[in-house]
Each structure stands twice: as structure tokens, then as C-alpha cells.
Design a protein around this motif. Structure first.
Motif, PDB file in Angstrom:
ATOM      1  N   PRO A 211       0.841  -1.213   0.000  1.00 43.91           N
ATOM      2  CA  PRO A 211       0.000   0.000   0.000  1.00 43.91           C
ATOM      3  C   PRO A 211       0.872   1.258   0.000  1.00 43.91           C
ATOM      4  CG  PRO A 211      -0.650  -1.532   1.749  1.00 43.91           C
ATOM      5  CD  PRO A 211       0.649  -2.016   1.228  1.00 43.91           C
TER       6      PRO A 211
ATOM      7  N   SER B  91       0.751   2.788   5.283  1.00 38.41           N
ATOM      8  CA  SER B  91       0.159   1.887   6.268  1.00 38.41           C
ATOM      9  C   SER B  91       0.566   2.362   7.652  1.00 38.41           C
ATOM     10  CB  SER B  91       0.655   0.450   6.081  1.00 38.41           C
ATOM     11  OG  SER B  91       0.607   0.050   4.741  1.00 38.41           O
TER      12      SER B  91
ATOM     13  N   TRP C  22       4.718   4.730  10.385  1.00 36.58           N
ATOM     14  CA  TRP C  22       4.119   4.567   9.062  1.00 36.58           C
ATOM     15  C   TRP C  22       5.079   3.842   8.129  1.00 36.58           C
ATOM     16  CZ3 TRP C  22      -0.770   6.485   9.317  1.00 36.58           C
ATOM     17  CH2 TRP C  22      -1.029   7.446  10.300  1.00 36.58           C
TER      18      TRP C  22
ATOM     19  N   PHE D 145      -9.339   2.545   9.254  1.00 38.47           N
ATOM     20  CA  PHE D 145      -8.342   1.671   8.640  1.00 38.47           C
ATOM     21  C   PHE D 145      -8.912   0.265   8.457  1.00 38.47           C
ATOM     22  CE2 PHE D 145      -5.796   5.071  10.295  1.00 38.47           C
ATOM     23  CZ  PHE D 145      -4.678   5.154   9.476  1.00 38.47           C
TER      24      PHE D 145
ATOM     25  N   GLN E 208      -7.509  -3.896   7.407  1.00 39.95           N
ATOM     26  CA  GLN E 208      -6.287  -4.711   7.401  1.00 39.95           C
ATOM     27  C   GLN E 208      -6.065  -5.361   6.040  1.00 39.95           C
ATOM     28  OE1 GLN E 208      -5.939  -8.212  10.056  1.00 39.95           O
ATOM     29  NE2 GLN E 208      -3.985  -7.337  10.701  1.00 39.95           N
ATOM     30  N   ASP E 209      -4.858  -5.187   5.530  1.00 40.33           N
ATOM     31  CA  ASP E 209      -4.479  -5.840   4.280  1.00 40.33           C
ATOM     32  C   ASP E 209      -4.348  -7.341   4.526  1.00 40.33           C
ATOM     33  OD1 ASP E 209      -2.943  -5.519   1.449  1.00 40.33           O
ATOM     34  OD2 ASP E 209      -1.907  -6.984   2.718  1.00 40.33           O
TER      35      ASP E 209
ATOM     36  N   LEU F  45      -1.092  -5.280   7.217  1.00 41.54           N
ATOM     37  CA  LEU F  45      -0.915  -3.852   7.435  1.00 41.54           C
ATOM     38  C   LEU F  45      -2.249  -3.133   7.539  1.00 41.54           C
ATOM     39  CD1 LEU F  45       1.900  -3.380   4.774  1.00 41.54           C
ATOM     40  CD2 LEU F  45       2.216  -3.365   7.261  1.00 41.54           C
TER      41      LEU F  45
ATOM     42  N   VAL G 263      -4.416  -0.181   6.535  1.00 46.31           N
ATOM     43  CA  VAL G 263      -4.438   0.720   5.391  1.00 46.31           C
ATOM     44  C   VAL G 263      -5.634   1.662   5.521  1.00 46.31           C
ATOM     45  CG1 VAL G 263      -4.539   0.846   2.875  1.00 46.31           C
ATOM     46  CG2 VAL G 263      -3.405  -1.095   3.992  1.00 46.31           C
TER      47      VAL G 263
ATOM     48  N   ASN H  36      -5.751   0.899  -1.712  1.00 44.66           N
ATOM     49  CA  ASN H  36      -5.707  -0.559  -1.657  1.00 44.66           C
ATOM     50  C   ASN H  36      -5.005  -1.040  -2.924  1.00 44.66           C
ATOM     51  OD1 ASN H  36      -6.187  -3.348  -1.845  1.00 44.66           O
ATOM     52  ND2 ASN H  36      -8.093  -3.182  -0.686  1.00 44.66           N
TER      53      ASN H  36
END
Length: 547
Positions: A370, A373, A439, A478, A480-481, A486, A488, A501
Motif C-alpha cells: 500500500p 500503512s 508509518w 483503517f 487490514q491488508d 498492514l 491501510v 488498496n
């Protein structure tokens, strides 16, 4: 016999010299010739020109060519194997052991060599803008331009600070001296050796000036952890509200560009310490890579590189001294070294408060991370230890068309004399203690890997960073990836949602999944070396393949 210039004068320039015994106190060098001590920049330029060490550019910068070595000689770097420090050193390819008796013999030969020179140059300088954590460094070198490099690079004491100057560390710099592997226990005729016990650095067989800078950075990386201070290979700046930001990142990730923000003051561009009192620069200058430097994209560095007093390494110029910064015929690693005050909008004292934001930069050429993050302190330690970026042809000589993952622990593995976990734990503890936001920022590719996708727009990266630094980004929602774990941001005002994304930006979702899975595997393989030395929280934060 070589003729020496009389007394201390060249046309229009006055040289200041002190007694040889004072100038070389603590170095072990007994001179037979002249010793030029703490000459100013104009005097050093005049000396270098007189000696034929280089030439001036059309704008007055001094141009030096370093010959065979145009970068650091990583395989020729050694740490002396000494009983008092043996157990704490991170031995391996980066810190190769040199037996103490071999070092002693080599040091004696280097001192004798220096003592026989007709002229020597010394500079007495500081490393560390915070007086509480400052070290005094004495450089002894055979060349005026190397003395000028050191004078630009480190912190220059006030005149009264030179009275009675006693060095904590000594650099014996003999670029024309050739070591003998059979006698000295080294690999080649080049050697960079650090004795932590005698506080001596030997640099021989290489004219590349970056060895001087990085040797002292290695010293600071050794000393400061025992004082509870984290040494860092990062840039730093501060906003109008006193909010300090740190920028970690390997070459090509945008560390220099992003930390040089006209809305914020630059503390320093490369090496800093983080204590409970705040952040401080180790240096008093900058050492910028200038290959293909653009006046439009980097006006401050460009201007500094066209000034009298600046040292240019392996930069090509025409017969009239006009620079061609696009010419990499000598090396892609062309460099410009200048005092930090050549850059406008800097914190000249080199110190500021505690960091509110820690930014880790990566140029992901796989195009799957991303653009930004948010990291927990455990994730920050994980990514700090990983030190990931991915390079492609054009960012480093010899690379092919496919992205190649690069992991350099703590974003500075070549300069770490202690085990990486020491620095990682300190970072995690400081982040937790002082409540800094962390970050991970991808300045690399989006919408596909290198060759298919496109480079992340700098406008997007700057917009996301400014939202992070002003605190507004921490307040958004946010998600979560699924691949990297992470957090995002779901939406950020002014930023296209499809960029946030990374999977959404790929036309071929299956290709994204395959590429992301490939990068996850590379992270997992790299972190195996650290997994046994970190806490359960960091292990839980590690990137790993789905079960």
C-alpha cells in the motif's frame, strides 16, 4: 626535491598552522614534514589546487576523482578482534574480524608512512550535535581535499573549542598506502579497520571519501546504545509546531526528497541519534548522490553543488568546468559534499524535540504494498529489522528487468557493529515510551509491478505524508491488508481510493495475488535470521504466508 611554498601564504589566502606536536597529539604519528592544522575551506581549496589534487568547477566547487574506488569497499572493512568488545560485535561479512596483532602492525606501518610525508593535513571536528553525546574526532590525511571533505561533513567547533582539543577518536587516512594481505591479514591492498579498544580508524588504499564519513557513523552506532541513545541511518525534519519526523529508507526510496519539505525545517539528511531529550544530527554537512540531479526536482541540492567550498566526487565537467550531472562514465555514485548551512531552511543547531512520527520508506517495484500503512510498535520493529525495498534496472547498475528484493536491516546494515536486535529493541521501546506514530510508505509502483504498473505519483505520497504528519491520517478508518497484515486507510481526502488498496489498482487481480504471495515469502525467508532474538509480539507482527 619537491619545493614547498614558503611560510603560510598563497596569493590572497592565509594559512594557519599549529605546532606539529599539538596537531598530531594522540595520533602516534611523528611528522618529518609540514603539518597543516584546521585550515579553513578557502585555504584547503588553495592547497588542493596547488598540489594538483583536482580542479574547480565553473561555479567554484572542487572536483576530485577517486580512481579505482568510487564507492565503499565493503569486503575490505574490518573490526579488530579485541577481548573487551569481542562478545558484543556482530561478526560476519559486514564486520570481519582482524586479529589485534595484525592491526597493531598495520597501524605502525601506516603511522610511519604518514610521518614520512612532506605534508599532512589535520582537522579537529565533532560528531554529534548534542553536547551530551558528542565525540571529538581528529583526522590525519595526506590530501587537502580529503581534509575539506571532513570539514564539510562533520561539525566544525568554534575557534575557542579548538584550544586544548583532545581527540576521543583518531582517523589515520592514507589513501595512497597499500596494505599487504600476507602481512596484514586483510583481503587486498585496501583496508578500512576499526579498533574499538584503541579508538583508532585506519583507512588505506582508497580515495573514496565516503569511508571517512561512514567510519564515524559506525563508531556512533557502537557508542550510543550503551548510553541509551538510538543511532539511526535516517533523515529528520521538524514542523512549525515542533513536531519531529524521522525518515528511514534505502537508496532510491525518496528519503532525501521527502524530508526536504519547504513547509518543514531540515534537521539533517542522513545520520541521527534519538535520546530521551530528543533528536540530534551526527553531522554538520550533507553527502548527496547527484547522478542525474535535476535543478527543478532538487533545487536545494543542485544549488549547493554549484558553490565554492563544496566537494564533488567523480562528477564530470567539461573543459570550462561546467558540470554534466547526467554523465555516469566514472561512476553512477557521483557525490556532492557541502556544509549543511548551504541548504536553506535548516535547523542549524542540529537538535530538536522528540519524534512524533516515524516513517519507513520502501520503493516496492513489485507494486503490491500500500502507499501508506499505520504500524504498531511491534510492526515497526519488524519492518526496521527487515529494511526492505525492491530495486530494478536504472536504480542500480547490473540489475535486470525483474524487480529484486533488497533487505538491509535497520536500513543501514553495513554500519552496524552490534547485533541488529539491539537497535530494533531500542526503537520499539522509544516508540512505545514517547508515543510516536509509525508509518510504512511505498514510493514504488502501483497498478502492477515495474514494467506494467506506474510509479506512485509524488503528489500522492506528499499528500499522504502531510496527512500523517499533521495528525489527520491517524483519525481515519483503517482496514487490514490480507497479505501483509498492514493497516491501510480506507479513504483519505484528495487521494484516489483505488490507490490506497493496491489490489484494487491492478487490472489482473490473480497476478496481484501471485506477486503478493511471492513477496510475502521473501519477507518470511529474510526474517528467519531474527526470529529467535525478538519477542512474541514482534513474531506475531511478522509477515508470513497464510496457513
Amino acid at each position: 626535491m619537491r619545493r614547498h611554498w614558503p611560510a603560510m601564504w598563497l596569493p590572497g589566502v592565509r594559512f594557519r598552522m599549529s605546532s606539529a606536536s599539538t596537531a598530531l597529539a594522540g595520533t602516534g604519528v611523528s611528522p618529518s614534514g609540514e603539518v597543516h592544522s584546521n585550515l579553513t575551506a578557502p585555504a584547503l581549496v588553495a592547497q588542493a589546487l596547488r598540489r594538483g589534487e583536482g580542479r574547480l568547477s565553473a561555479d567554484g566547487a572542487f572536483i576530485a576523482v577517486t580512481g579505482q574506488h568510487t564507492g565503499r569497499s565493503v569486503q575490505d572493512k574490518f573490526v579488530v578482534d579485541e577481548p573487551a568488545t569481542r562478545d558484543a560485535v556482530w561478526w560476519g561479512k559486514i564486520n570481519q574480524p582482524l586479529p589485534a596483532d595484525r592491526f597493531a602492525g598495520l597501524a605502525g606501518r601506516v603511522r610511519a608512512y604518514l610521518g614520512q610525508k612532506a605534508e599532512l593535513y589535520t582537522q579537529d571536528l565533532h560528531a554529534g550535535a548534542d553536547p551530551a553525546h558528542r565525540i571529538r574526532v581528529r583526522l590525519v590525511t595526506t590530501n587537502a581535499w580529503h581534509a575539506l571533505f571532513a570539514r564539510n561533513m562533520f561539525i566544525r567547533p568554534e575557534k575557542d573549542g579548538l584550544d586544548g582539543f583532545a581527540p576521543d577518536w583518531t582517523i589515520l587516512h592514507a589513501p595512497e598506502f597499500e596494505a599487504d594481505p600476507a602481512i596484514d591479514g586483510c583481503r587486498s591492498t585496501t583496508v578500512i579497520a576499526l579498533s574499538l579498544e584503541t579508538r583508532t580508524i585506519l583507512i588505506a588504499g582508497t580515495s573514496y571519501a565516503g569511508e571517512i564519513k561512514k567510519s564515524i557513523f559506525t563508531v556512533m552506532n557502537w557508542l550510543l546504545p550503551e548510553r541509551g541513545v538510538l543511532p539511526m541511518h535516517c533523515s529528520a525534519n521538524v514542523g512549525a509546531r515542533g513536531d519531529v519526523a524521522l525518515f528511514f529508507g534505502l537508496s532510491g526510496t525518496g528519503k532525501t526528497t521527502l524530508s526536504s519539505d519547504p513547509e518543514r525545517q531540515l534537521i539533517g539528511d542522513d545520520e541521527h541519534g534519538w535520546s530521551d531529550a530528543g533528536v540530534f544530527n551526527f553531522e554538520g554537512g550533507c553527502y548527496a548522490k547527484v547522478i542525474k540531479l535535476s535543478q527543478e526536482a532538487e533545487p536545494q541540492i543542485w544549488a549547493a553543488s554549484h558553490r565554492f567550498g563544496t566537494v564533488l566526487e567523480n562528477v564530470v565537467a567539461d573543459g570550462d568546468g561546467h558540470l554534466d550531472l547526467d554523465d555516469g562514465s566514472l561512476t553512477e555514485n557521483t557525490r556532492s559534499c557541502y556544509p549543511i548551512h548551504y541548504i536553506p531552511n535548516v535547523v542549524e543547531k542540529g537538535t530538536a524535540g522528540l519524534p512524533r512520527n516515524v516513517v519507513m520508506l520502501t520503493a516496492d517495484a513489485f507494486g503490491v504494498l500500500p502507499p501508506i500503512s499505520k504500524l504498531s510498535s511491534a510492526q515497526a520493529m519488524y519492518h526496521f529489522l527487515s529494511g526492505y525495498t525492491a530495486r530494478v534496472a536504472g536504480t542500480e547498475k547490473g540489475l535486470g528487468k525483474e524487480p529484486q528484493a533488497t533487505f538491509s536491516t535497520c536500513f543501514g546494515a553495513p554500519f552496524l557493529p552490534r547485533h541488529p536486535e539491539v537497535y530494533g529493541r531500542m526503537l520499539q521501546e522509544l516508540i512505545a515510551k514517547h508515543g510516536a506514530d509509525c508509518w510504512l510508505v511505498n514510493t514504488g509502483w502501483s497498478g502492477g509491478a515495474y514494467g506494467t504498473g506506474s510509479r506512485m505519483p509524488i503528489k500522492v505520497t506528499r499528500g499522504l505524508l502531510r496527512a500523517a504528519l499533521d495528525g489527520s491520517l491517524a483519525k481515519v478508518e483503517f482496514v487490514q491488508d490480507p497479505f501483509f497484515g498492514l493497516l491501510v486507510p480506507k479513504a483519505v481526502p484528495g487521494i484516489p481510493s483505488e490507490l490506497l488498496n493496491p489490489r484494487d489498482a491492478w487490472a489482473d487481480k490473480a497476478a496481484y495475488d501471485r506477486t503478493a504471495t511471492q513477496l510475502v515469502g521473501l519477507f518470511e525467508k529474510n526474517f528467519a535470521a531474527f526470529a529467535g532474538a525478538v519477542g512474541d509480539d514482534v513474531k506475531a507482527a511478522a509477515i508470513r504466508a497464510a496457513a
